[in-house]
Design a protein around this motif. Structure first.
Motif, PDB file in Angstrom:
ATOM      1  N   VAL A  13      84.055  25.354 -45.811  1.00 44.52           N
ATOM      2  CA  VAL A  13      84.391  24.146 -45.074  1.00 44.52           C
ATOM      3  C   VAL A  13      84.897  23.053 -46.005  1.00 44.52           C
ATOM      4  CG1 VAL A  13      83.417  22.240 -43.734  1.00 44.52           C
ATOM      5  CG2 VAL A  13      82.899  24.594 -43.103  1.00 44.52           C
ATOM      6  N   GLU A  14      84.221  22.874 -47.143  1.00 45.15           N
ATOM      7  CA  GLU A  14      84.665  21.857 -48.096  1.00 45.15           C
ATOM      8  C   GLU A  14      86.067  22.163 -48.604  1.00 45.15           C
ATOM      9  OE1 GLU A  14      83.337  18.925 -48.975  1.00 45.15           O
ATOM     10  OE2 GLU A  14      81.958  19.377 -47.326  1.00 45.15           O
ATOM     11  N   ALA A  15      86.367  23.440 -48.817  1.00 45.68           N
ATOM     12  CA  ALA A  15      87.707  23.819 -49.269  1.00 45.68           C
ATOM     13  C   ALA A  15      88.746  23.542 -48.185  1.00 45.68           C
ATOM     14  CB  ALA A  15      87.728  25.285 -49.666  1.00 45.68           C
ATOM     15  N   LEU A  16      88.381  23.749 -46.927  1.00 46.00           N
ATOM     16  CA  LEU A  16      89.311  23.483 -45.834  1.00 46.00           C
ATOM     17  C   LEU A  16      89.621  21.995 -45.700  1.00 46.00           C
ATOM     18  CD1 LEU A  16      87.936  25.839 -43.021  1.00 46.00           C
ATOM     19  CD2 LEU A  16      90.003  26.169 -44.378  1.00 46.00           C
ATOM     20  N   ARG A  17      88.707  21.147 -46.140  1.00 45.19           N
ATOM     21  CA  ARG A  17      88.936  19.702 -46.075  1.00 45.19           C
ATOM     22  C   ARG A  17      90.065  19.270 -47.011  1.00 45.19           C
ATOM     23  NH1 ARG A  17      84.500  16.701 -43.897  1.00 45.19           N
ATOM     24  NH2 ARG A  17      82.603  17.925 -43.622  1.00 45.19           N
ATOM     25  N   ARG A  18      90.277  20.060 -48.059  1.00 43.84           N
ATOM     26  CA  ARG A  18      91.285  19.705 -49.061  1.00 43.84           C
ATOM     27  C   ARG A  18      92.612  20.403 -48.750  1.00 43.84           C
ATOM     28  NH1 ARG A  18      86.564  21.000 -52.098  1.00 43.84           N
ATOM     29  NH2 ARG A  18      87.424  23.035 -52.661  1.00 43.84           N
TER      30      ARG A  18
ATOM     31  N   PRO B  70      95.545  26.004 -51.448  1.00 46.30           N
ATOM     32  CA  PRO B  70      95.042  27.341 -51.112  1.00 46.30           C
ATOM     33  C   PRO B  70      93.521  27.406 -51.095  1.00 46.30           C
ATOM     34  CG  PRO B  70      95.842  27.288 -53.370  1.00 46.30           C
ATOM     35  CD  PRO B  70      96.214  25.973 -52.754  1.00 46.30           C
ATOM     36  N   VAL B  71      93.002  28.172 -50.152  1.00 42.16           N
ATOM     37  CA  VAL B  71      91.575  28.447 -50.045  1.00 42.16           C
ATOM     38  C   VAL B  71      91.401  29.936 -50.309  1.00 42.16           C
ATOM     39  CG1 VAL B  71      89.558  28.455 -48.526  1.00 42.16           C
ATOM     40  CG2 VAL B  71      91.250  26.600 -48.365  1.00 42.16           C
ATOM     41  N   ARG B  72      90.658  30.270 -51.340  1.00 43.97           N
ATOM     42  CA  ARG B  72      90.560  31.672 -51.749  1.00 43.97           C
ATOM     43  C   ARG B  72      89.286  32.330 -51.246  1.00 43.97           C
ATOM     44  NH1 ARG B  72      92.414  30.939 -58.042  1.00 43.97           N
ATOM     45  NH2 ARG B  72      94.653  30.817 -57.676  1.00 43.97           N
ATOM     46  N   ILE B  73      89.479  33.525 -50.687  1.00 43.14           N
ATOM     47  CA  ILE B  73      88.376  34.413 -50.332  1.00 43.14           C
ATOM     48  C   ILE B  73      88.589  35.698 -51.114  1.00 43.14           C
ATOM     49  CG2 ILE B  73      87.322  35.765 -48.476  1.00 43.14           C
ATOM     50  CD1 ILE B  73      88.259  33.624 -46.516  1.00 43.14           C
ATOM     51  N   VAL B  74      87.556  36.194 -51.774  1.00 44.34           N
ATOM     52  CA  VAL B  74      87.654  37.476 -52.471  1.00 44.34           C
ATOM     53  C   VAL B  74      86.903  38.534 -51.679  1.00 44.34           C
ATOM     54  CG1 VAL B  74      86.866  38.786 -54.478  1.00 44.34           C
ATOM     55  CG2 VAL B  74      88.050  36.629 -54.800  1.00 44.34           C
ATOM     56  N   ALA B  75      87.573  39.636 -51.420  1.00 44.46           N
ATOM     57  CA  ALA B  75      86.969  40.786 -50.748  1.00 44.46           C
ATOM     58  C   ALA B  75      86.673  41.854 -51.800  1.00 44.46           C
ATOM     59  CB  ALA B  75      87.900  41.334 -49.674  1.00 44.46           C
ATOM     60  N   MET B  76      85.402  42.028 -52.122  1.00 45.79           N
ATOM     61  CA  MET B  76      84.955  43.037 -53.092  1.00 45.79           C
ATOM     62  C   MET B  76      84.431  44.245 -52.327  1.00 45.79           C
ATOM     63  SD  MET B  76      84.181  44.236 -56.089  1.00 45.79           S
ATOM     64  CE  MET B  76      84.557  42.876 -57.214  1.00 45.79           C
TER      65      MET B  76
ATOM     66  N   TYR C 298      94.556  36.734 -39.563  1.00 44.85           N
ATOM     67  CA  TYR C 298      93.819  36.141 -38.449  1.00 44.85           C
ATOM     68  C   TYR C 298      93.282  34.755 -38.800  1.00 44.85           C
ATOM     69  CZ  TYR C 298      93.928  40.705 -36.141  1.00 44.85           C
ATOM     70  OH  TYR C 298      94.330  41.870 -35.539  1.00 44.85           O
ATOM     71  N   LEU C 299      92.793  34.590 -40.034  1.00 47.97           N
ATOM     72  CA  LEU C 299      92.286  33.279 -40.434  1.00 47.97           C
ATOM     73  C   LEU C 299      93.408  32.248 -40.510  1.00 47.97           C
ATOM     74  CD1 LEU C 299      89.682  34.247 -43.186  1.00 47.97           C
ATOM     75  CD2 LEU C 299      89.189  33.289 -40.930  1.00 47.97           C
ATOM     76  N   ARG C 300      94.537  32.640 -41.053  1.00 48.75           N
ATOM     77  CA  ARG C 300      95.663  31.699 -41.114  1.00 48.75           C
ATOM     78  C   ARG C 300      96.077  31.269 -39.708  1.00 48.75           C
ATOM     79  NH1 ARG C 300      99.741  34.028 -45.875  1.00 48.75           N
ATOM     80  NH2 ARG C 300      98.339  33.594 -47.644  1.00 48.75           N
ATOM     81  N   GLN C 301      96.095  32.222 -38.775  1.00 50.87           N
ATOM     82  CA  GLN C 301      96.437  31.889 -37.390  1.00 50.87           C
ATOM     83  C   GLN C 301      95.412  30.935 -36.787  1.00 50.87           C
ATOM     84  OE1 GLN C 301      96.656  35.752 -35.537  1.00 50.87           O
ATOM     85  NE2 GLN C 301      98.771  36.112 -36.194  1.00 50.87           N
ATOM     86  N   SER C 302      94.139  31.163 -37.111  1.00 50.95           N
ATOM     87  CA  SER C 302      93.072  30.360 -36.525  1.00 50.95           C
ATOM     88  C   SER C 302      93.136  28.898 -36.941  1.00 50.95           C
ATOM     89  CB  SER C 302      91.705  30.934 -36.926  1.00 50.95           C
ATOM     90  OG  SER C 302      91.520  32.225 -36.391  1.00 50.95           O
ATOM     91  N   TYR C 303      93.545  28.648 -38.191  1.00 58.29           N
ATOM     92  CA  TYR C 303      93.504  27.291 -38.714  1.00 58.29           C
ATOM     93  C   TYR C 303      94.879  26.620 -38.813  1.00 58.29           C
ATOM     94  CZ  TYR C 303      88.728  28.533 -39.997  1.00 58.29           C
ATOM     95  OH  TYR C 303      87.429  28.933 -39.962  1.00 58.29           O
ATOM     96  N   ALA C 304      95.939  27.346 -38.531  1.00 56.11           N
ATOM     97  CA  ALA C 304      97.296  26.829 -38.765  1.00 56.11           C
ATOM     98  C   ALA C 304      97.591  25.567 -37.976  1.00 56.11           C
ATOM     99  CB  ALA C 304      98.324  27.905 -38.436  1.00 56.11           C
TER     100      ALA C 304
ATOM    101  N   ARG D 224      96.338  26.794 -46.922  1.00 54.77           N
ATOM    102  CA  ARG D 224      96.702  28.217 -46.911  1.00 54.77           C
ATOM    103  C   ARG D 224      95.479  29.031 -47.333  1.00 54.77           C
ATOM    104  NH1 ARG D 224     100.158  29.210 -51.244  1.00 54.77           N
ATOM    105  NH2 ARG D 224      98.571  30.409 -52.341  1.00 54.77           N
ATOM    106  N   ILE D 225      95.097  29.970 -46.488  1.00 52.01           N
ATOM    107  CA  ILE D 225      93.953  30.826 -46.797  1.00 52.01           C
ATOM    108  C   ILE D 225      94.458  32.143 -47.376  1.00 52.01           C
ATOM    109  CG2 ILE D 225      91.980  32.072 -45.829  1.00 52.01           C
ATOM    110  CD1 ILE D 225      91.846  29.884 -43.675  1.00 52.01           C
ATOM    111  N   ASP D 226      93.988  32.471 -48.560  1.00 49.88           N
ATOM    112  CA  ASP D 226      94.346  33.723 -49.224  1.00 49.88           C
ATOM    113  C   ASP D 226      93.110  34.610 -49.320  1.00 49.88           C
ATOM    114  OD1 ASP D 226      96.962  32.836 -49.684  1.00 49.88           O
ATOM    115  OD2 ASP D 226      96.404  31.909 -51.596  1.00 49.88           O
ATOM    116  N   VAL D 227      93.231  35.841 -48.861  1.00 47.77           N
ATOM    117  CA  VAL D 227      92.140  36.819 -48.998  1.00 47.77           C
ATOM    118  C   VAL D 227      92.574  37.835 -50.043  1.00 47.77           C
ATOM    119  CG1 VAL D 227      90.668  38.500 -47.846  1.00 47.77           C
ATOM    120  CG2 VAL D 227      91.462  36.475 -46.594  1.00 47.77           C
ATOM    121  N   LEU D 228      91.923  37.802 -51.190  1.00 48.63           N
ATOM    122  CA  LEU D 228      92.287  38.649 -52.317  1.00 48.63           C
ATOM    123  C   LEU D 228      91.526  39.971 -52.231  1.00 48.63           C
ATOM    124  CD1 LEU D 228      92.126  35.926 -55.127  1.00 48.63           C
ATOM    125  CD2 LEU D 228      94.031  36.493 -53.600  1.00 48.63           C
ATOM    126  N   ASN D 229      92.261  41.062 -52.215  1.00 50.14           N
ATOM    127  CA  ASN D 229      91.653  42.387 -52.078  1.00 50.14           C
ATOM    128  C   ASN D 229      91.246  42.927 -53.441  1.00 50.14           C
ATOM    129  OD1 ASN D 229      91.023  45.102 -51.589  1.00 50.14           O
ATOM    130  ND2 ASN D 229      92.552  45.275 -49.967  1.00 50.14           N
TER     131      ASN D 229
END
Length: 245
Positions: A25-30, A33-39, A60-66, A73-78
């Motif tokens: 949430v704090e990252a979305l306030r700024r 890019p907002v990074r999510i890592v998928a391990m 889906y996340l980009r669509q949800s918040y666009a 910009r939400i990035d999900v790193l694989n």
């Protein structure tokens, strides 16, 4: 696979994350890019023609918040590698998680300790998951564990009990650390029991091991996980409840 795919639902009591995603949430306030890592292992990395869940989740996340946050910009790193388990994945944390400074880590874990139980010591893997969670807790990020998939290979006579035990251990570790679990196991079981989804529909038809999820079931898991994340940001008392994916 059957041409007629069932409509599946995402019961809130199953997909709800216990902990709000405050760092997300704090990252979305700024702005930026907002990074999510998928391990994880092959469920994360992807296999054959199955689009891996991180790619779908990102969409889906980009669509949800666009509409509401057009400058974010939400990035999900694989960071998935097929065949790995917690001991190998924890060794990659520095390079594949911490160097990227994500706001959220999604750690899909526990499947190979059951499916390839002759190669992994179950208790060692459980201890390593707990160790990995402790390492993640030293950094400013939200952590969500993703438990195993509910599929034929994990339910055979020699693995069913161990699968349930792994699901239980992952939940215990998360509760002790006050982090969340995305309950993939319970969700897919719900689809099988309540939505009449078959194991054939759950499975990649090219996988003779009957372990890896189909493109369809991976898509549904990605949608459910997106809903879980959006709900958890609403729980952090900032985003309005009408923001549903």
């Amino acid at each position: 696979m059957s041409e007629s795919l069932p409509a599946v639902d995402f019961p809130r009591d199953i997909i709800k994350l216990k902990q709000p995603l405050r760092n997300f949430v704090e990252a979305l306030r700024r702005e930026g890019p907002v990074r999510i890592v998928a391990m994880g292992s092959s469920s994360t990395a992807g296999r054959a023609d199955v689009v891996p869940y991180p790619s779908r989740l990102e969409m889906y996340l980009r669509q949800s918040y666009a509409e509401h946050l057009p400058k974010v910009r939400i990035d999900v790193l694989n960071r998935g590698k097929g065949g790995e388990e917690a001991p190998q994945e924890v060794d990659r944390f520095d390079a594949d998680i911490f160097d990227d400074k994500p706001t959220v880590v999604l750690w899909q874990v526990g499947t190979n300790a059951v499916f390839r139980k002759q190669e992994f010591d179950f208790n060692e893997v459980v201890d390593k998951i707990a160790e990995g969670v402790r390492l993640l807790a030293k950094h400013t990020m939200d952590v969500v564990l993703i438990d195993p998939q509910y599929v034929t290979a994990m339910l055979r006579d020699d693995k069913a009990e161990l699968s349930e035990k792994m699901v239980s251990e992952i939940r215990r570790i998360a509760d002790d650390a006050k982090i969340s679990v995305f309950q993939r196991w319970a969700l897919m079981r719900h689809w099988h029991v309540n939505n009449n989804a078959t194991f054939e529909q759950f499975l990649d038809p090219t996988d003779g091991d009957k372990l890896h999820q189909s493109d369809w079931s991976t898509l549904q898991v990605s949608r459910a996980l997106c809903n879980s994340i959006v709900d958890a940001t609403i729980a952090a008392s900032w985003l309005p409840a009408e923001w549903k994916s």
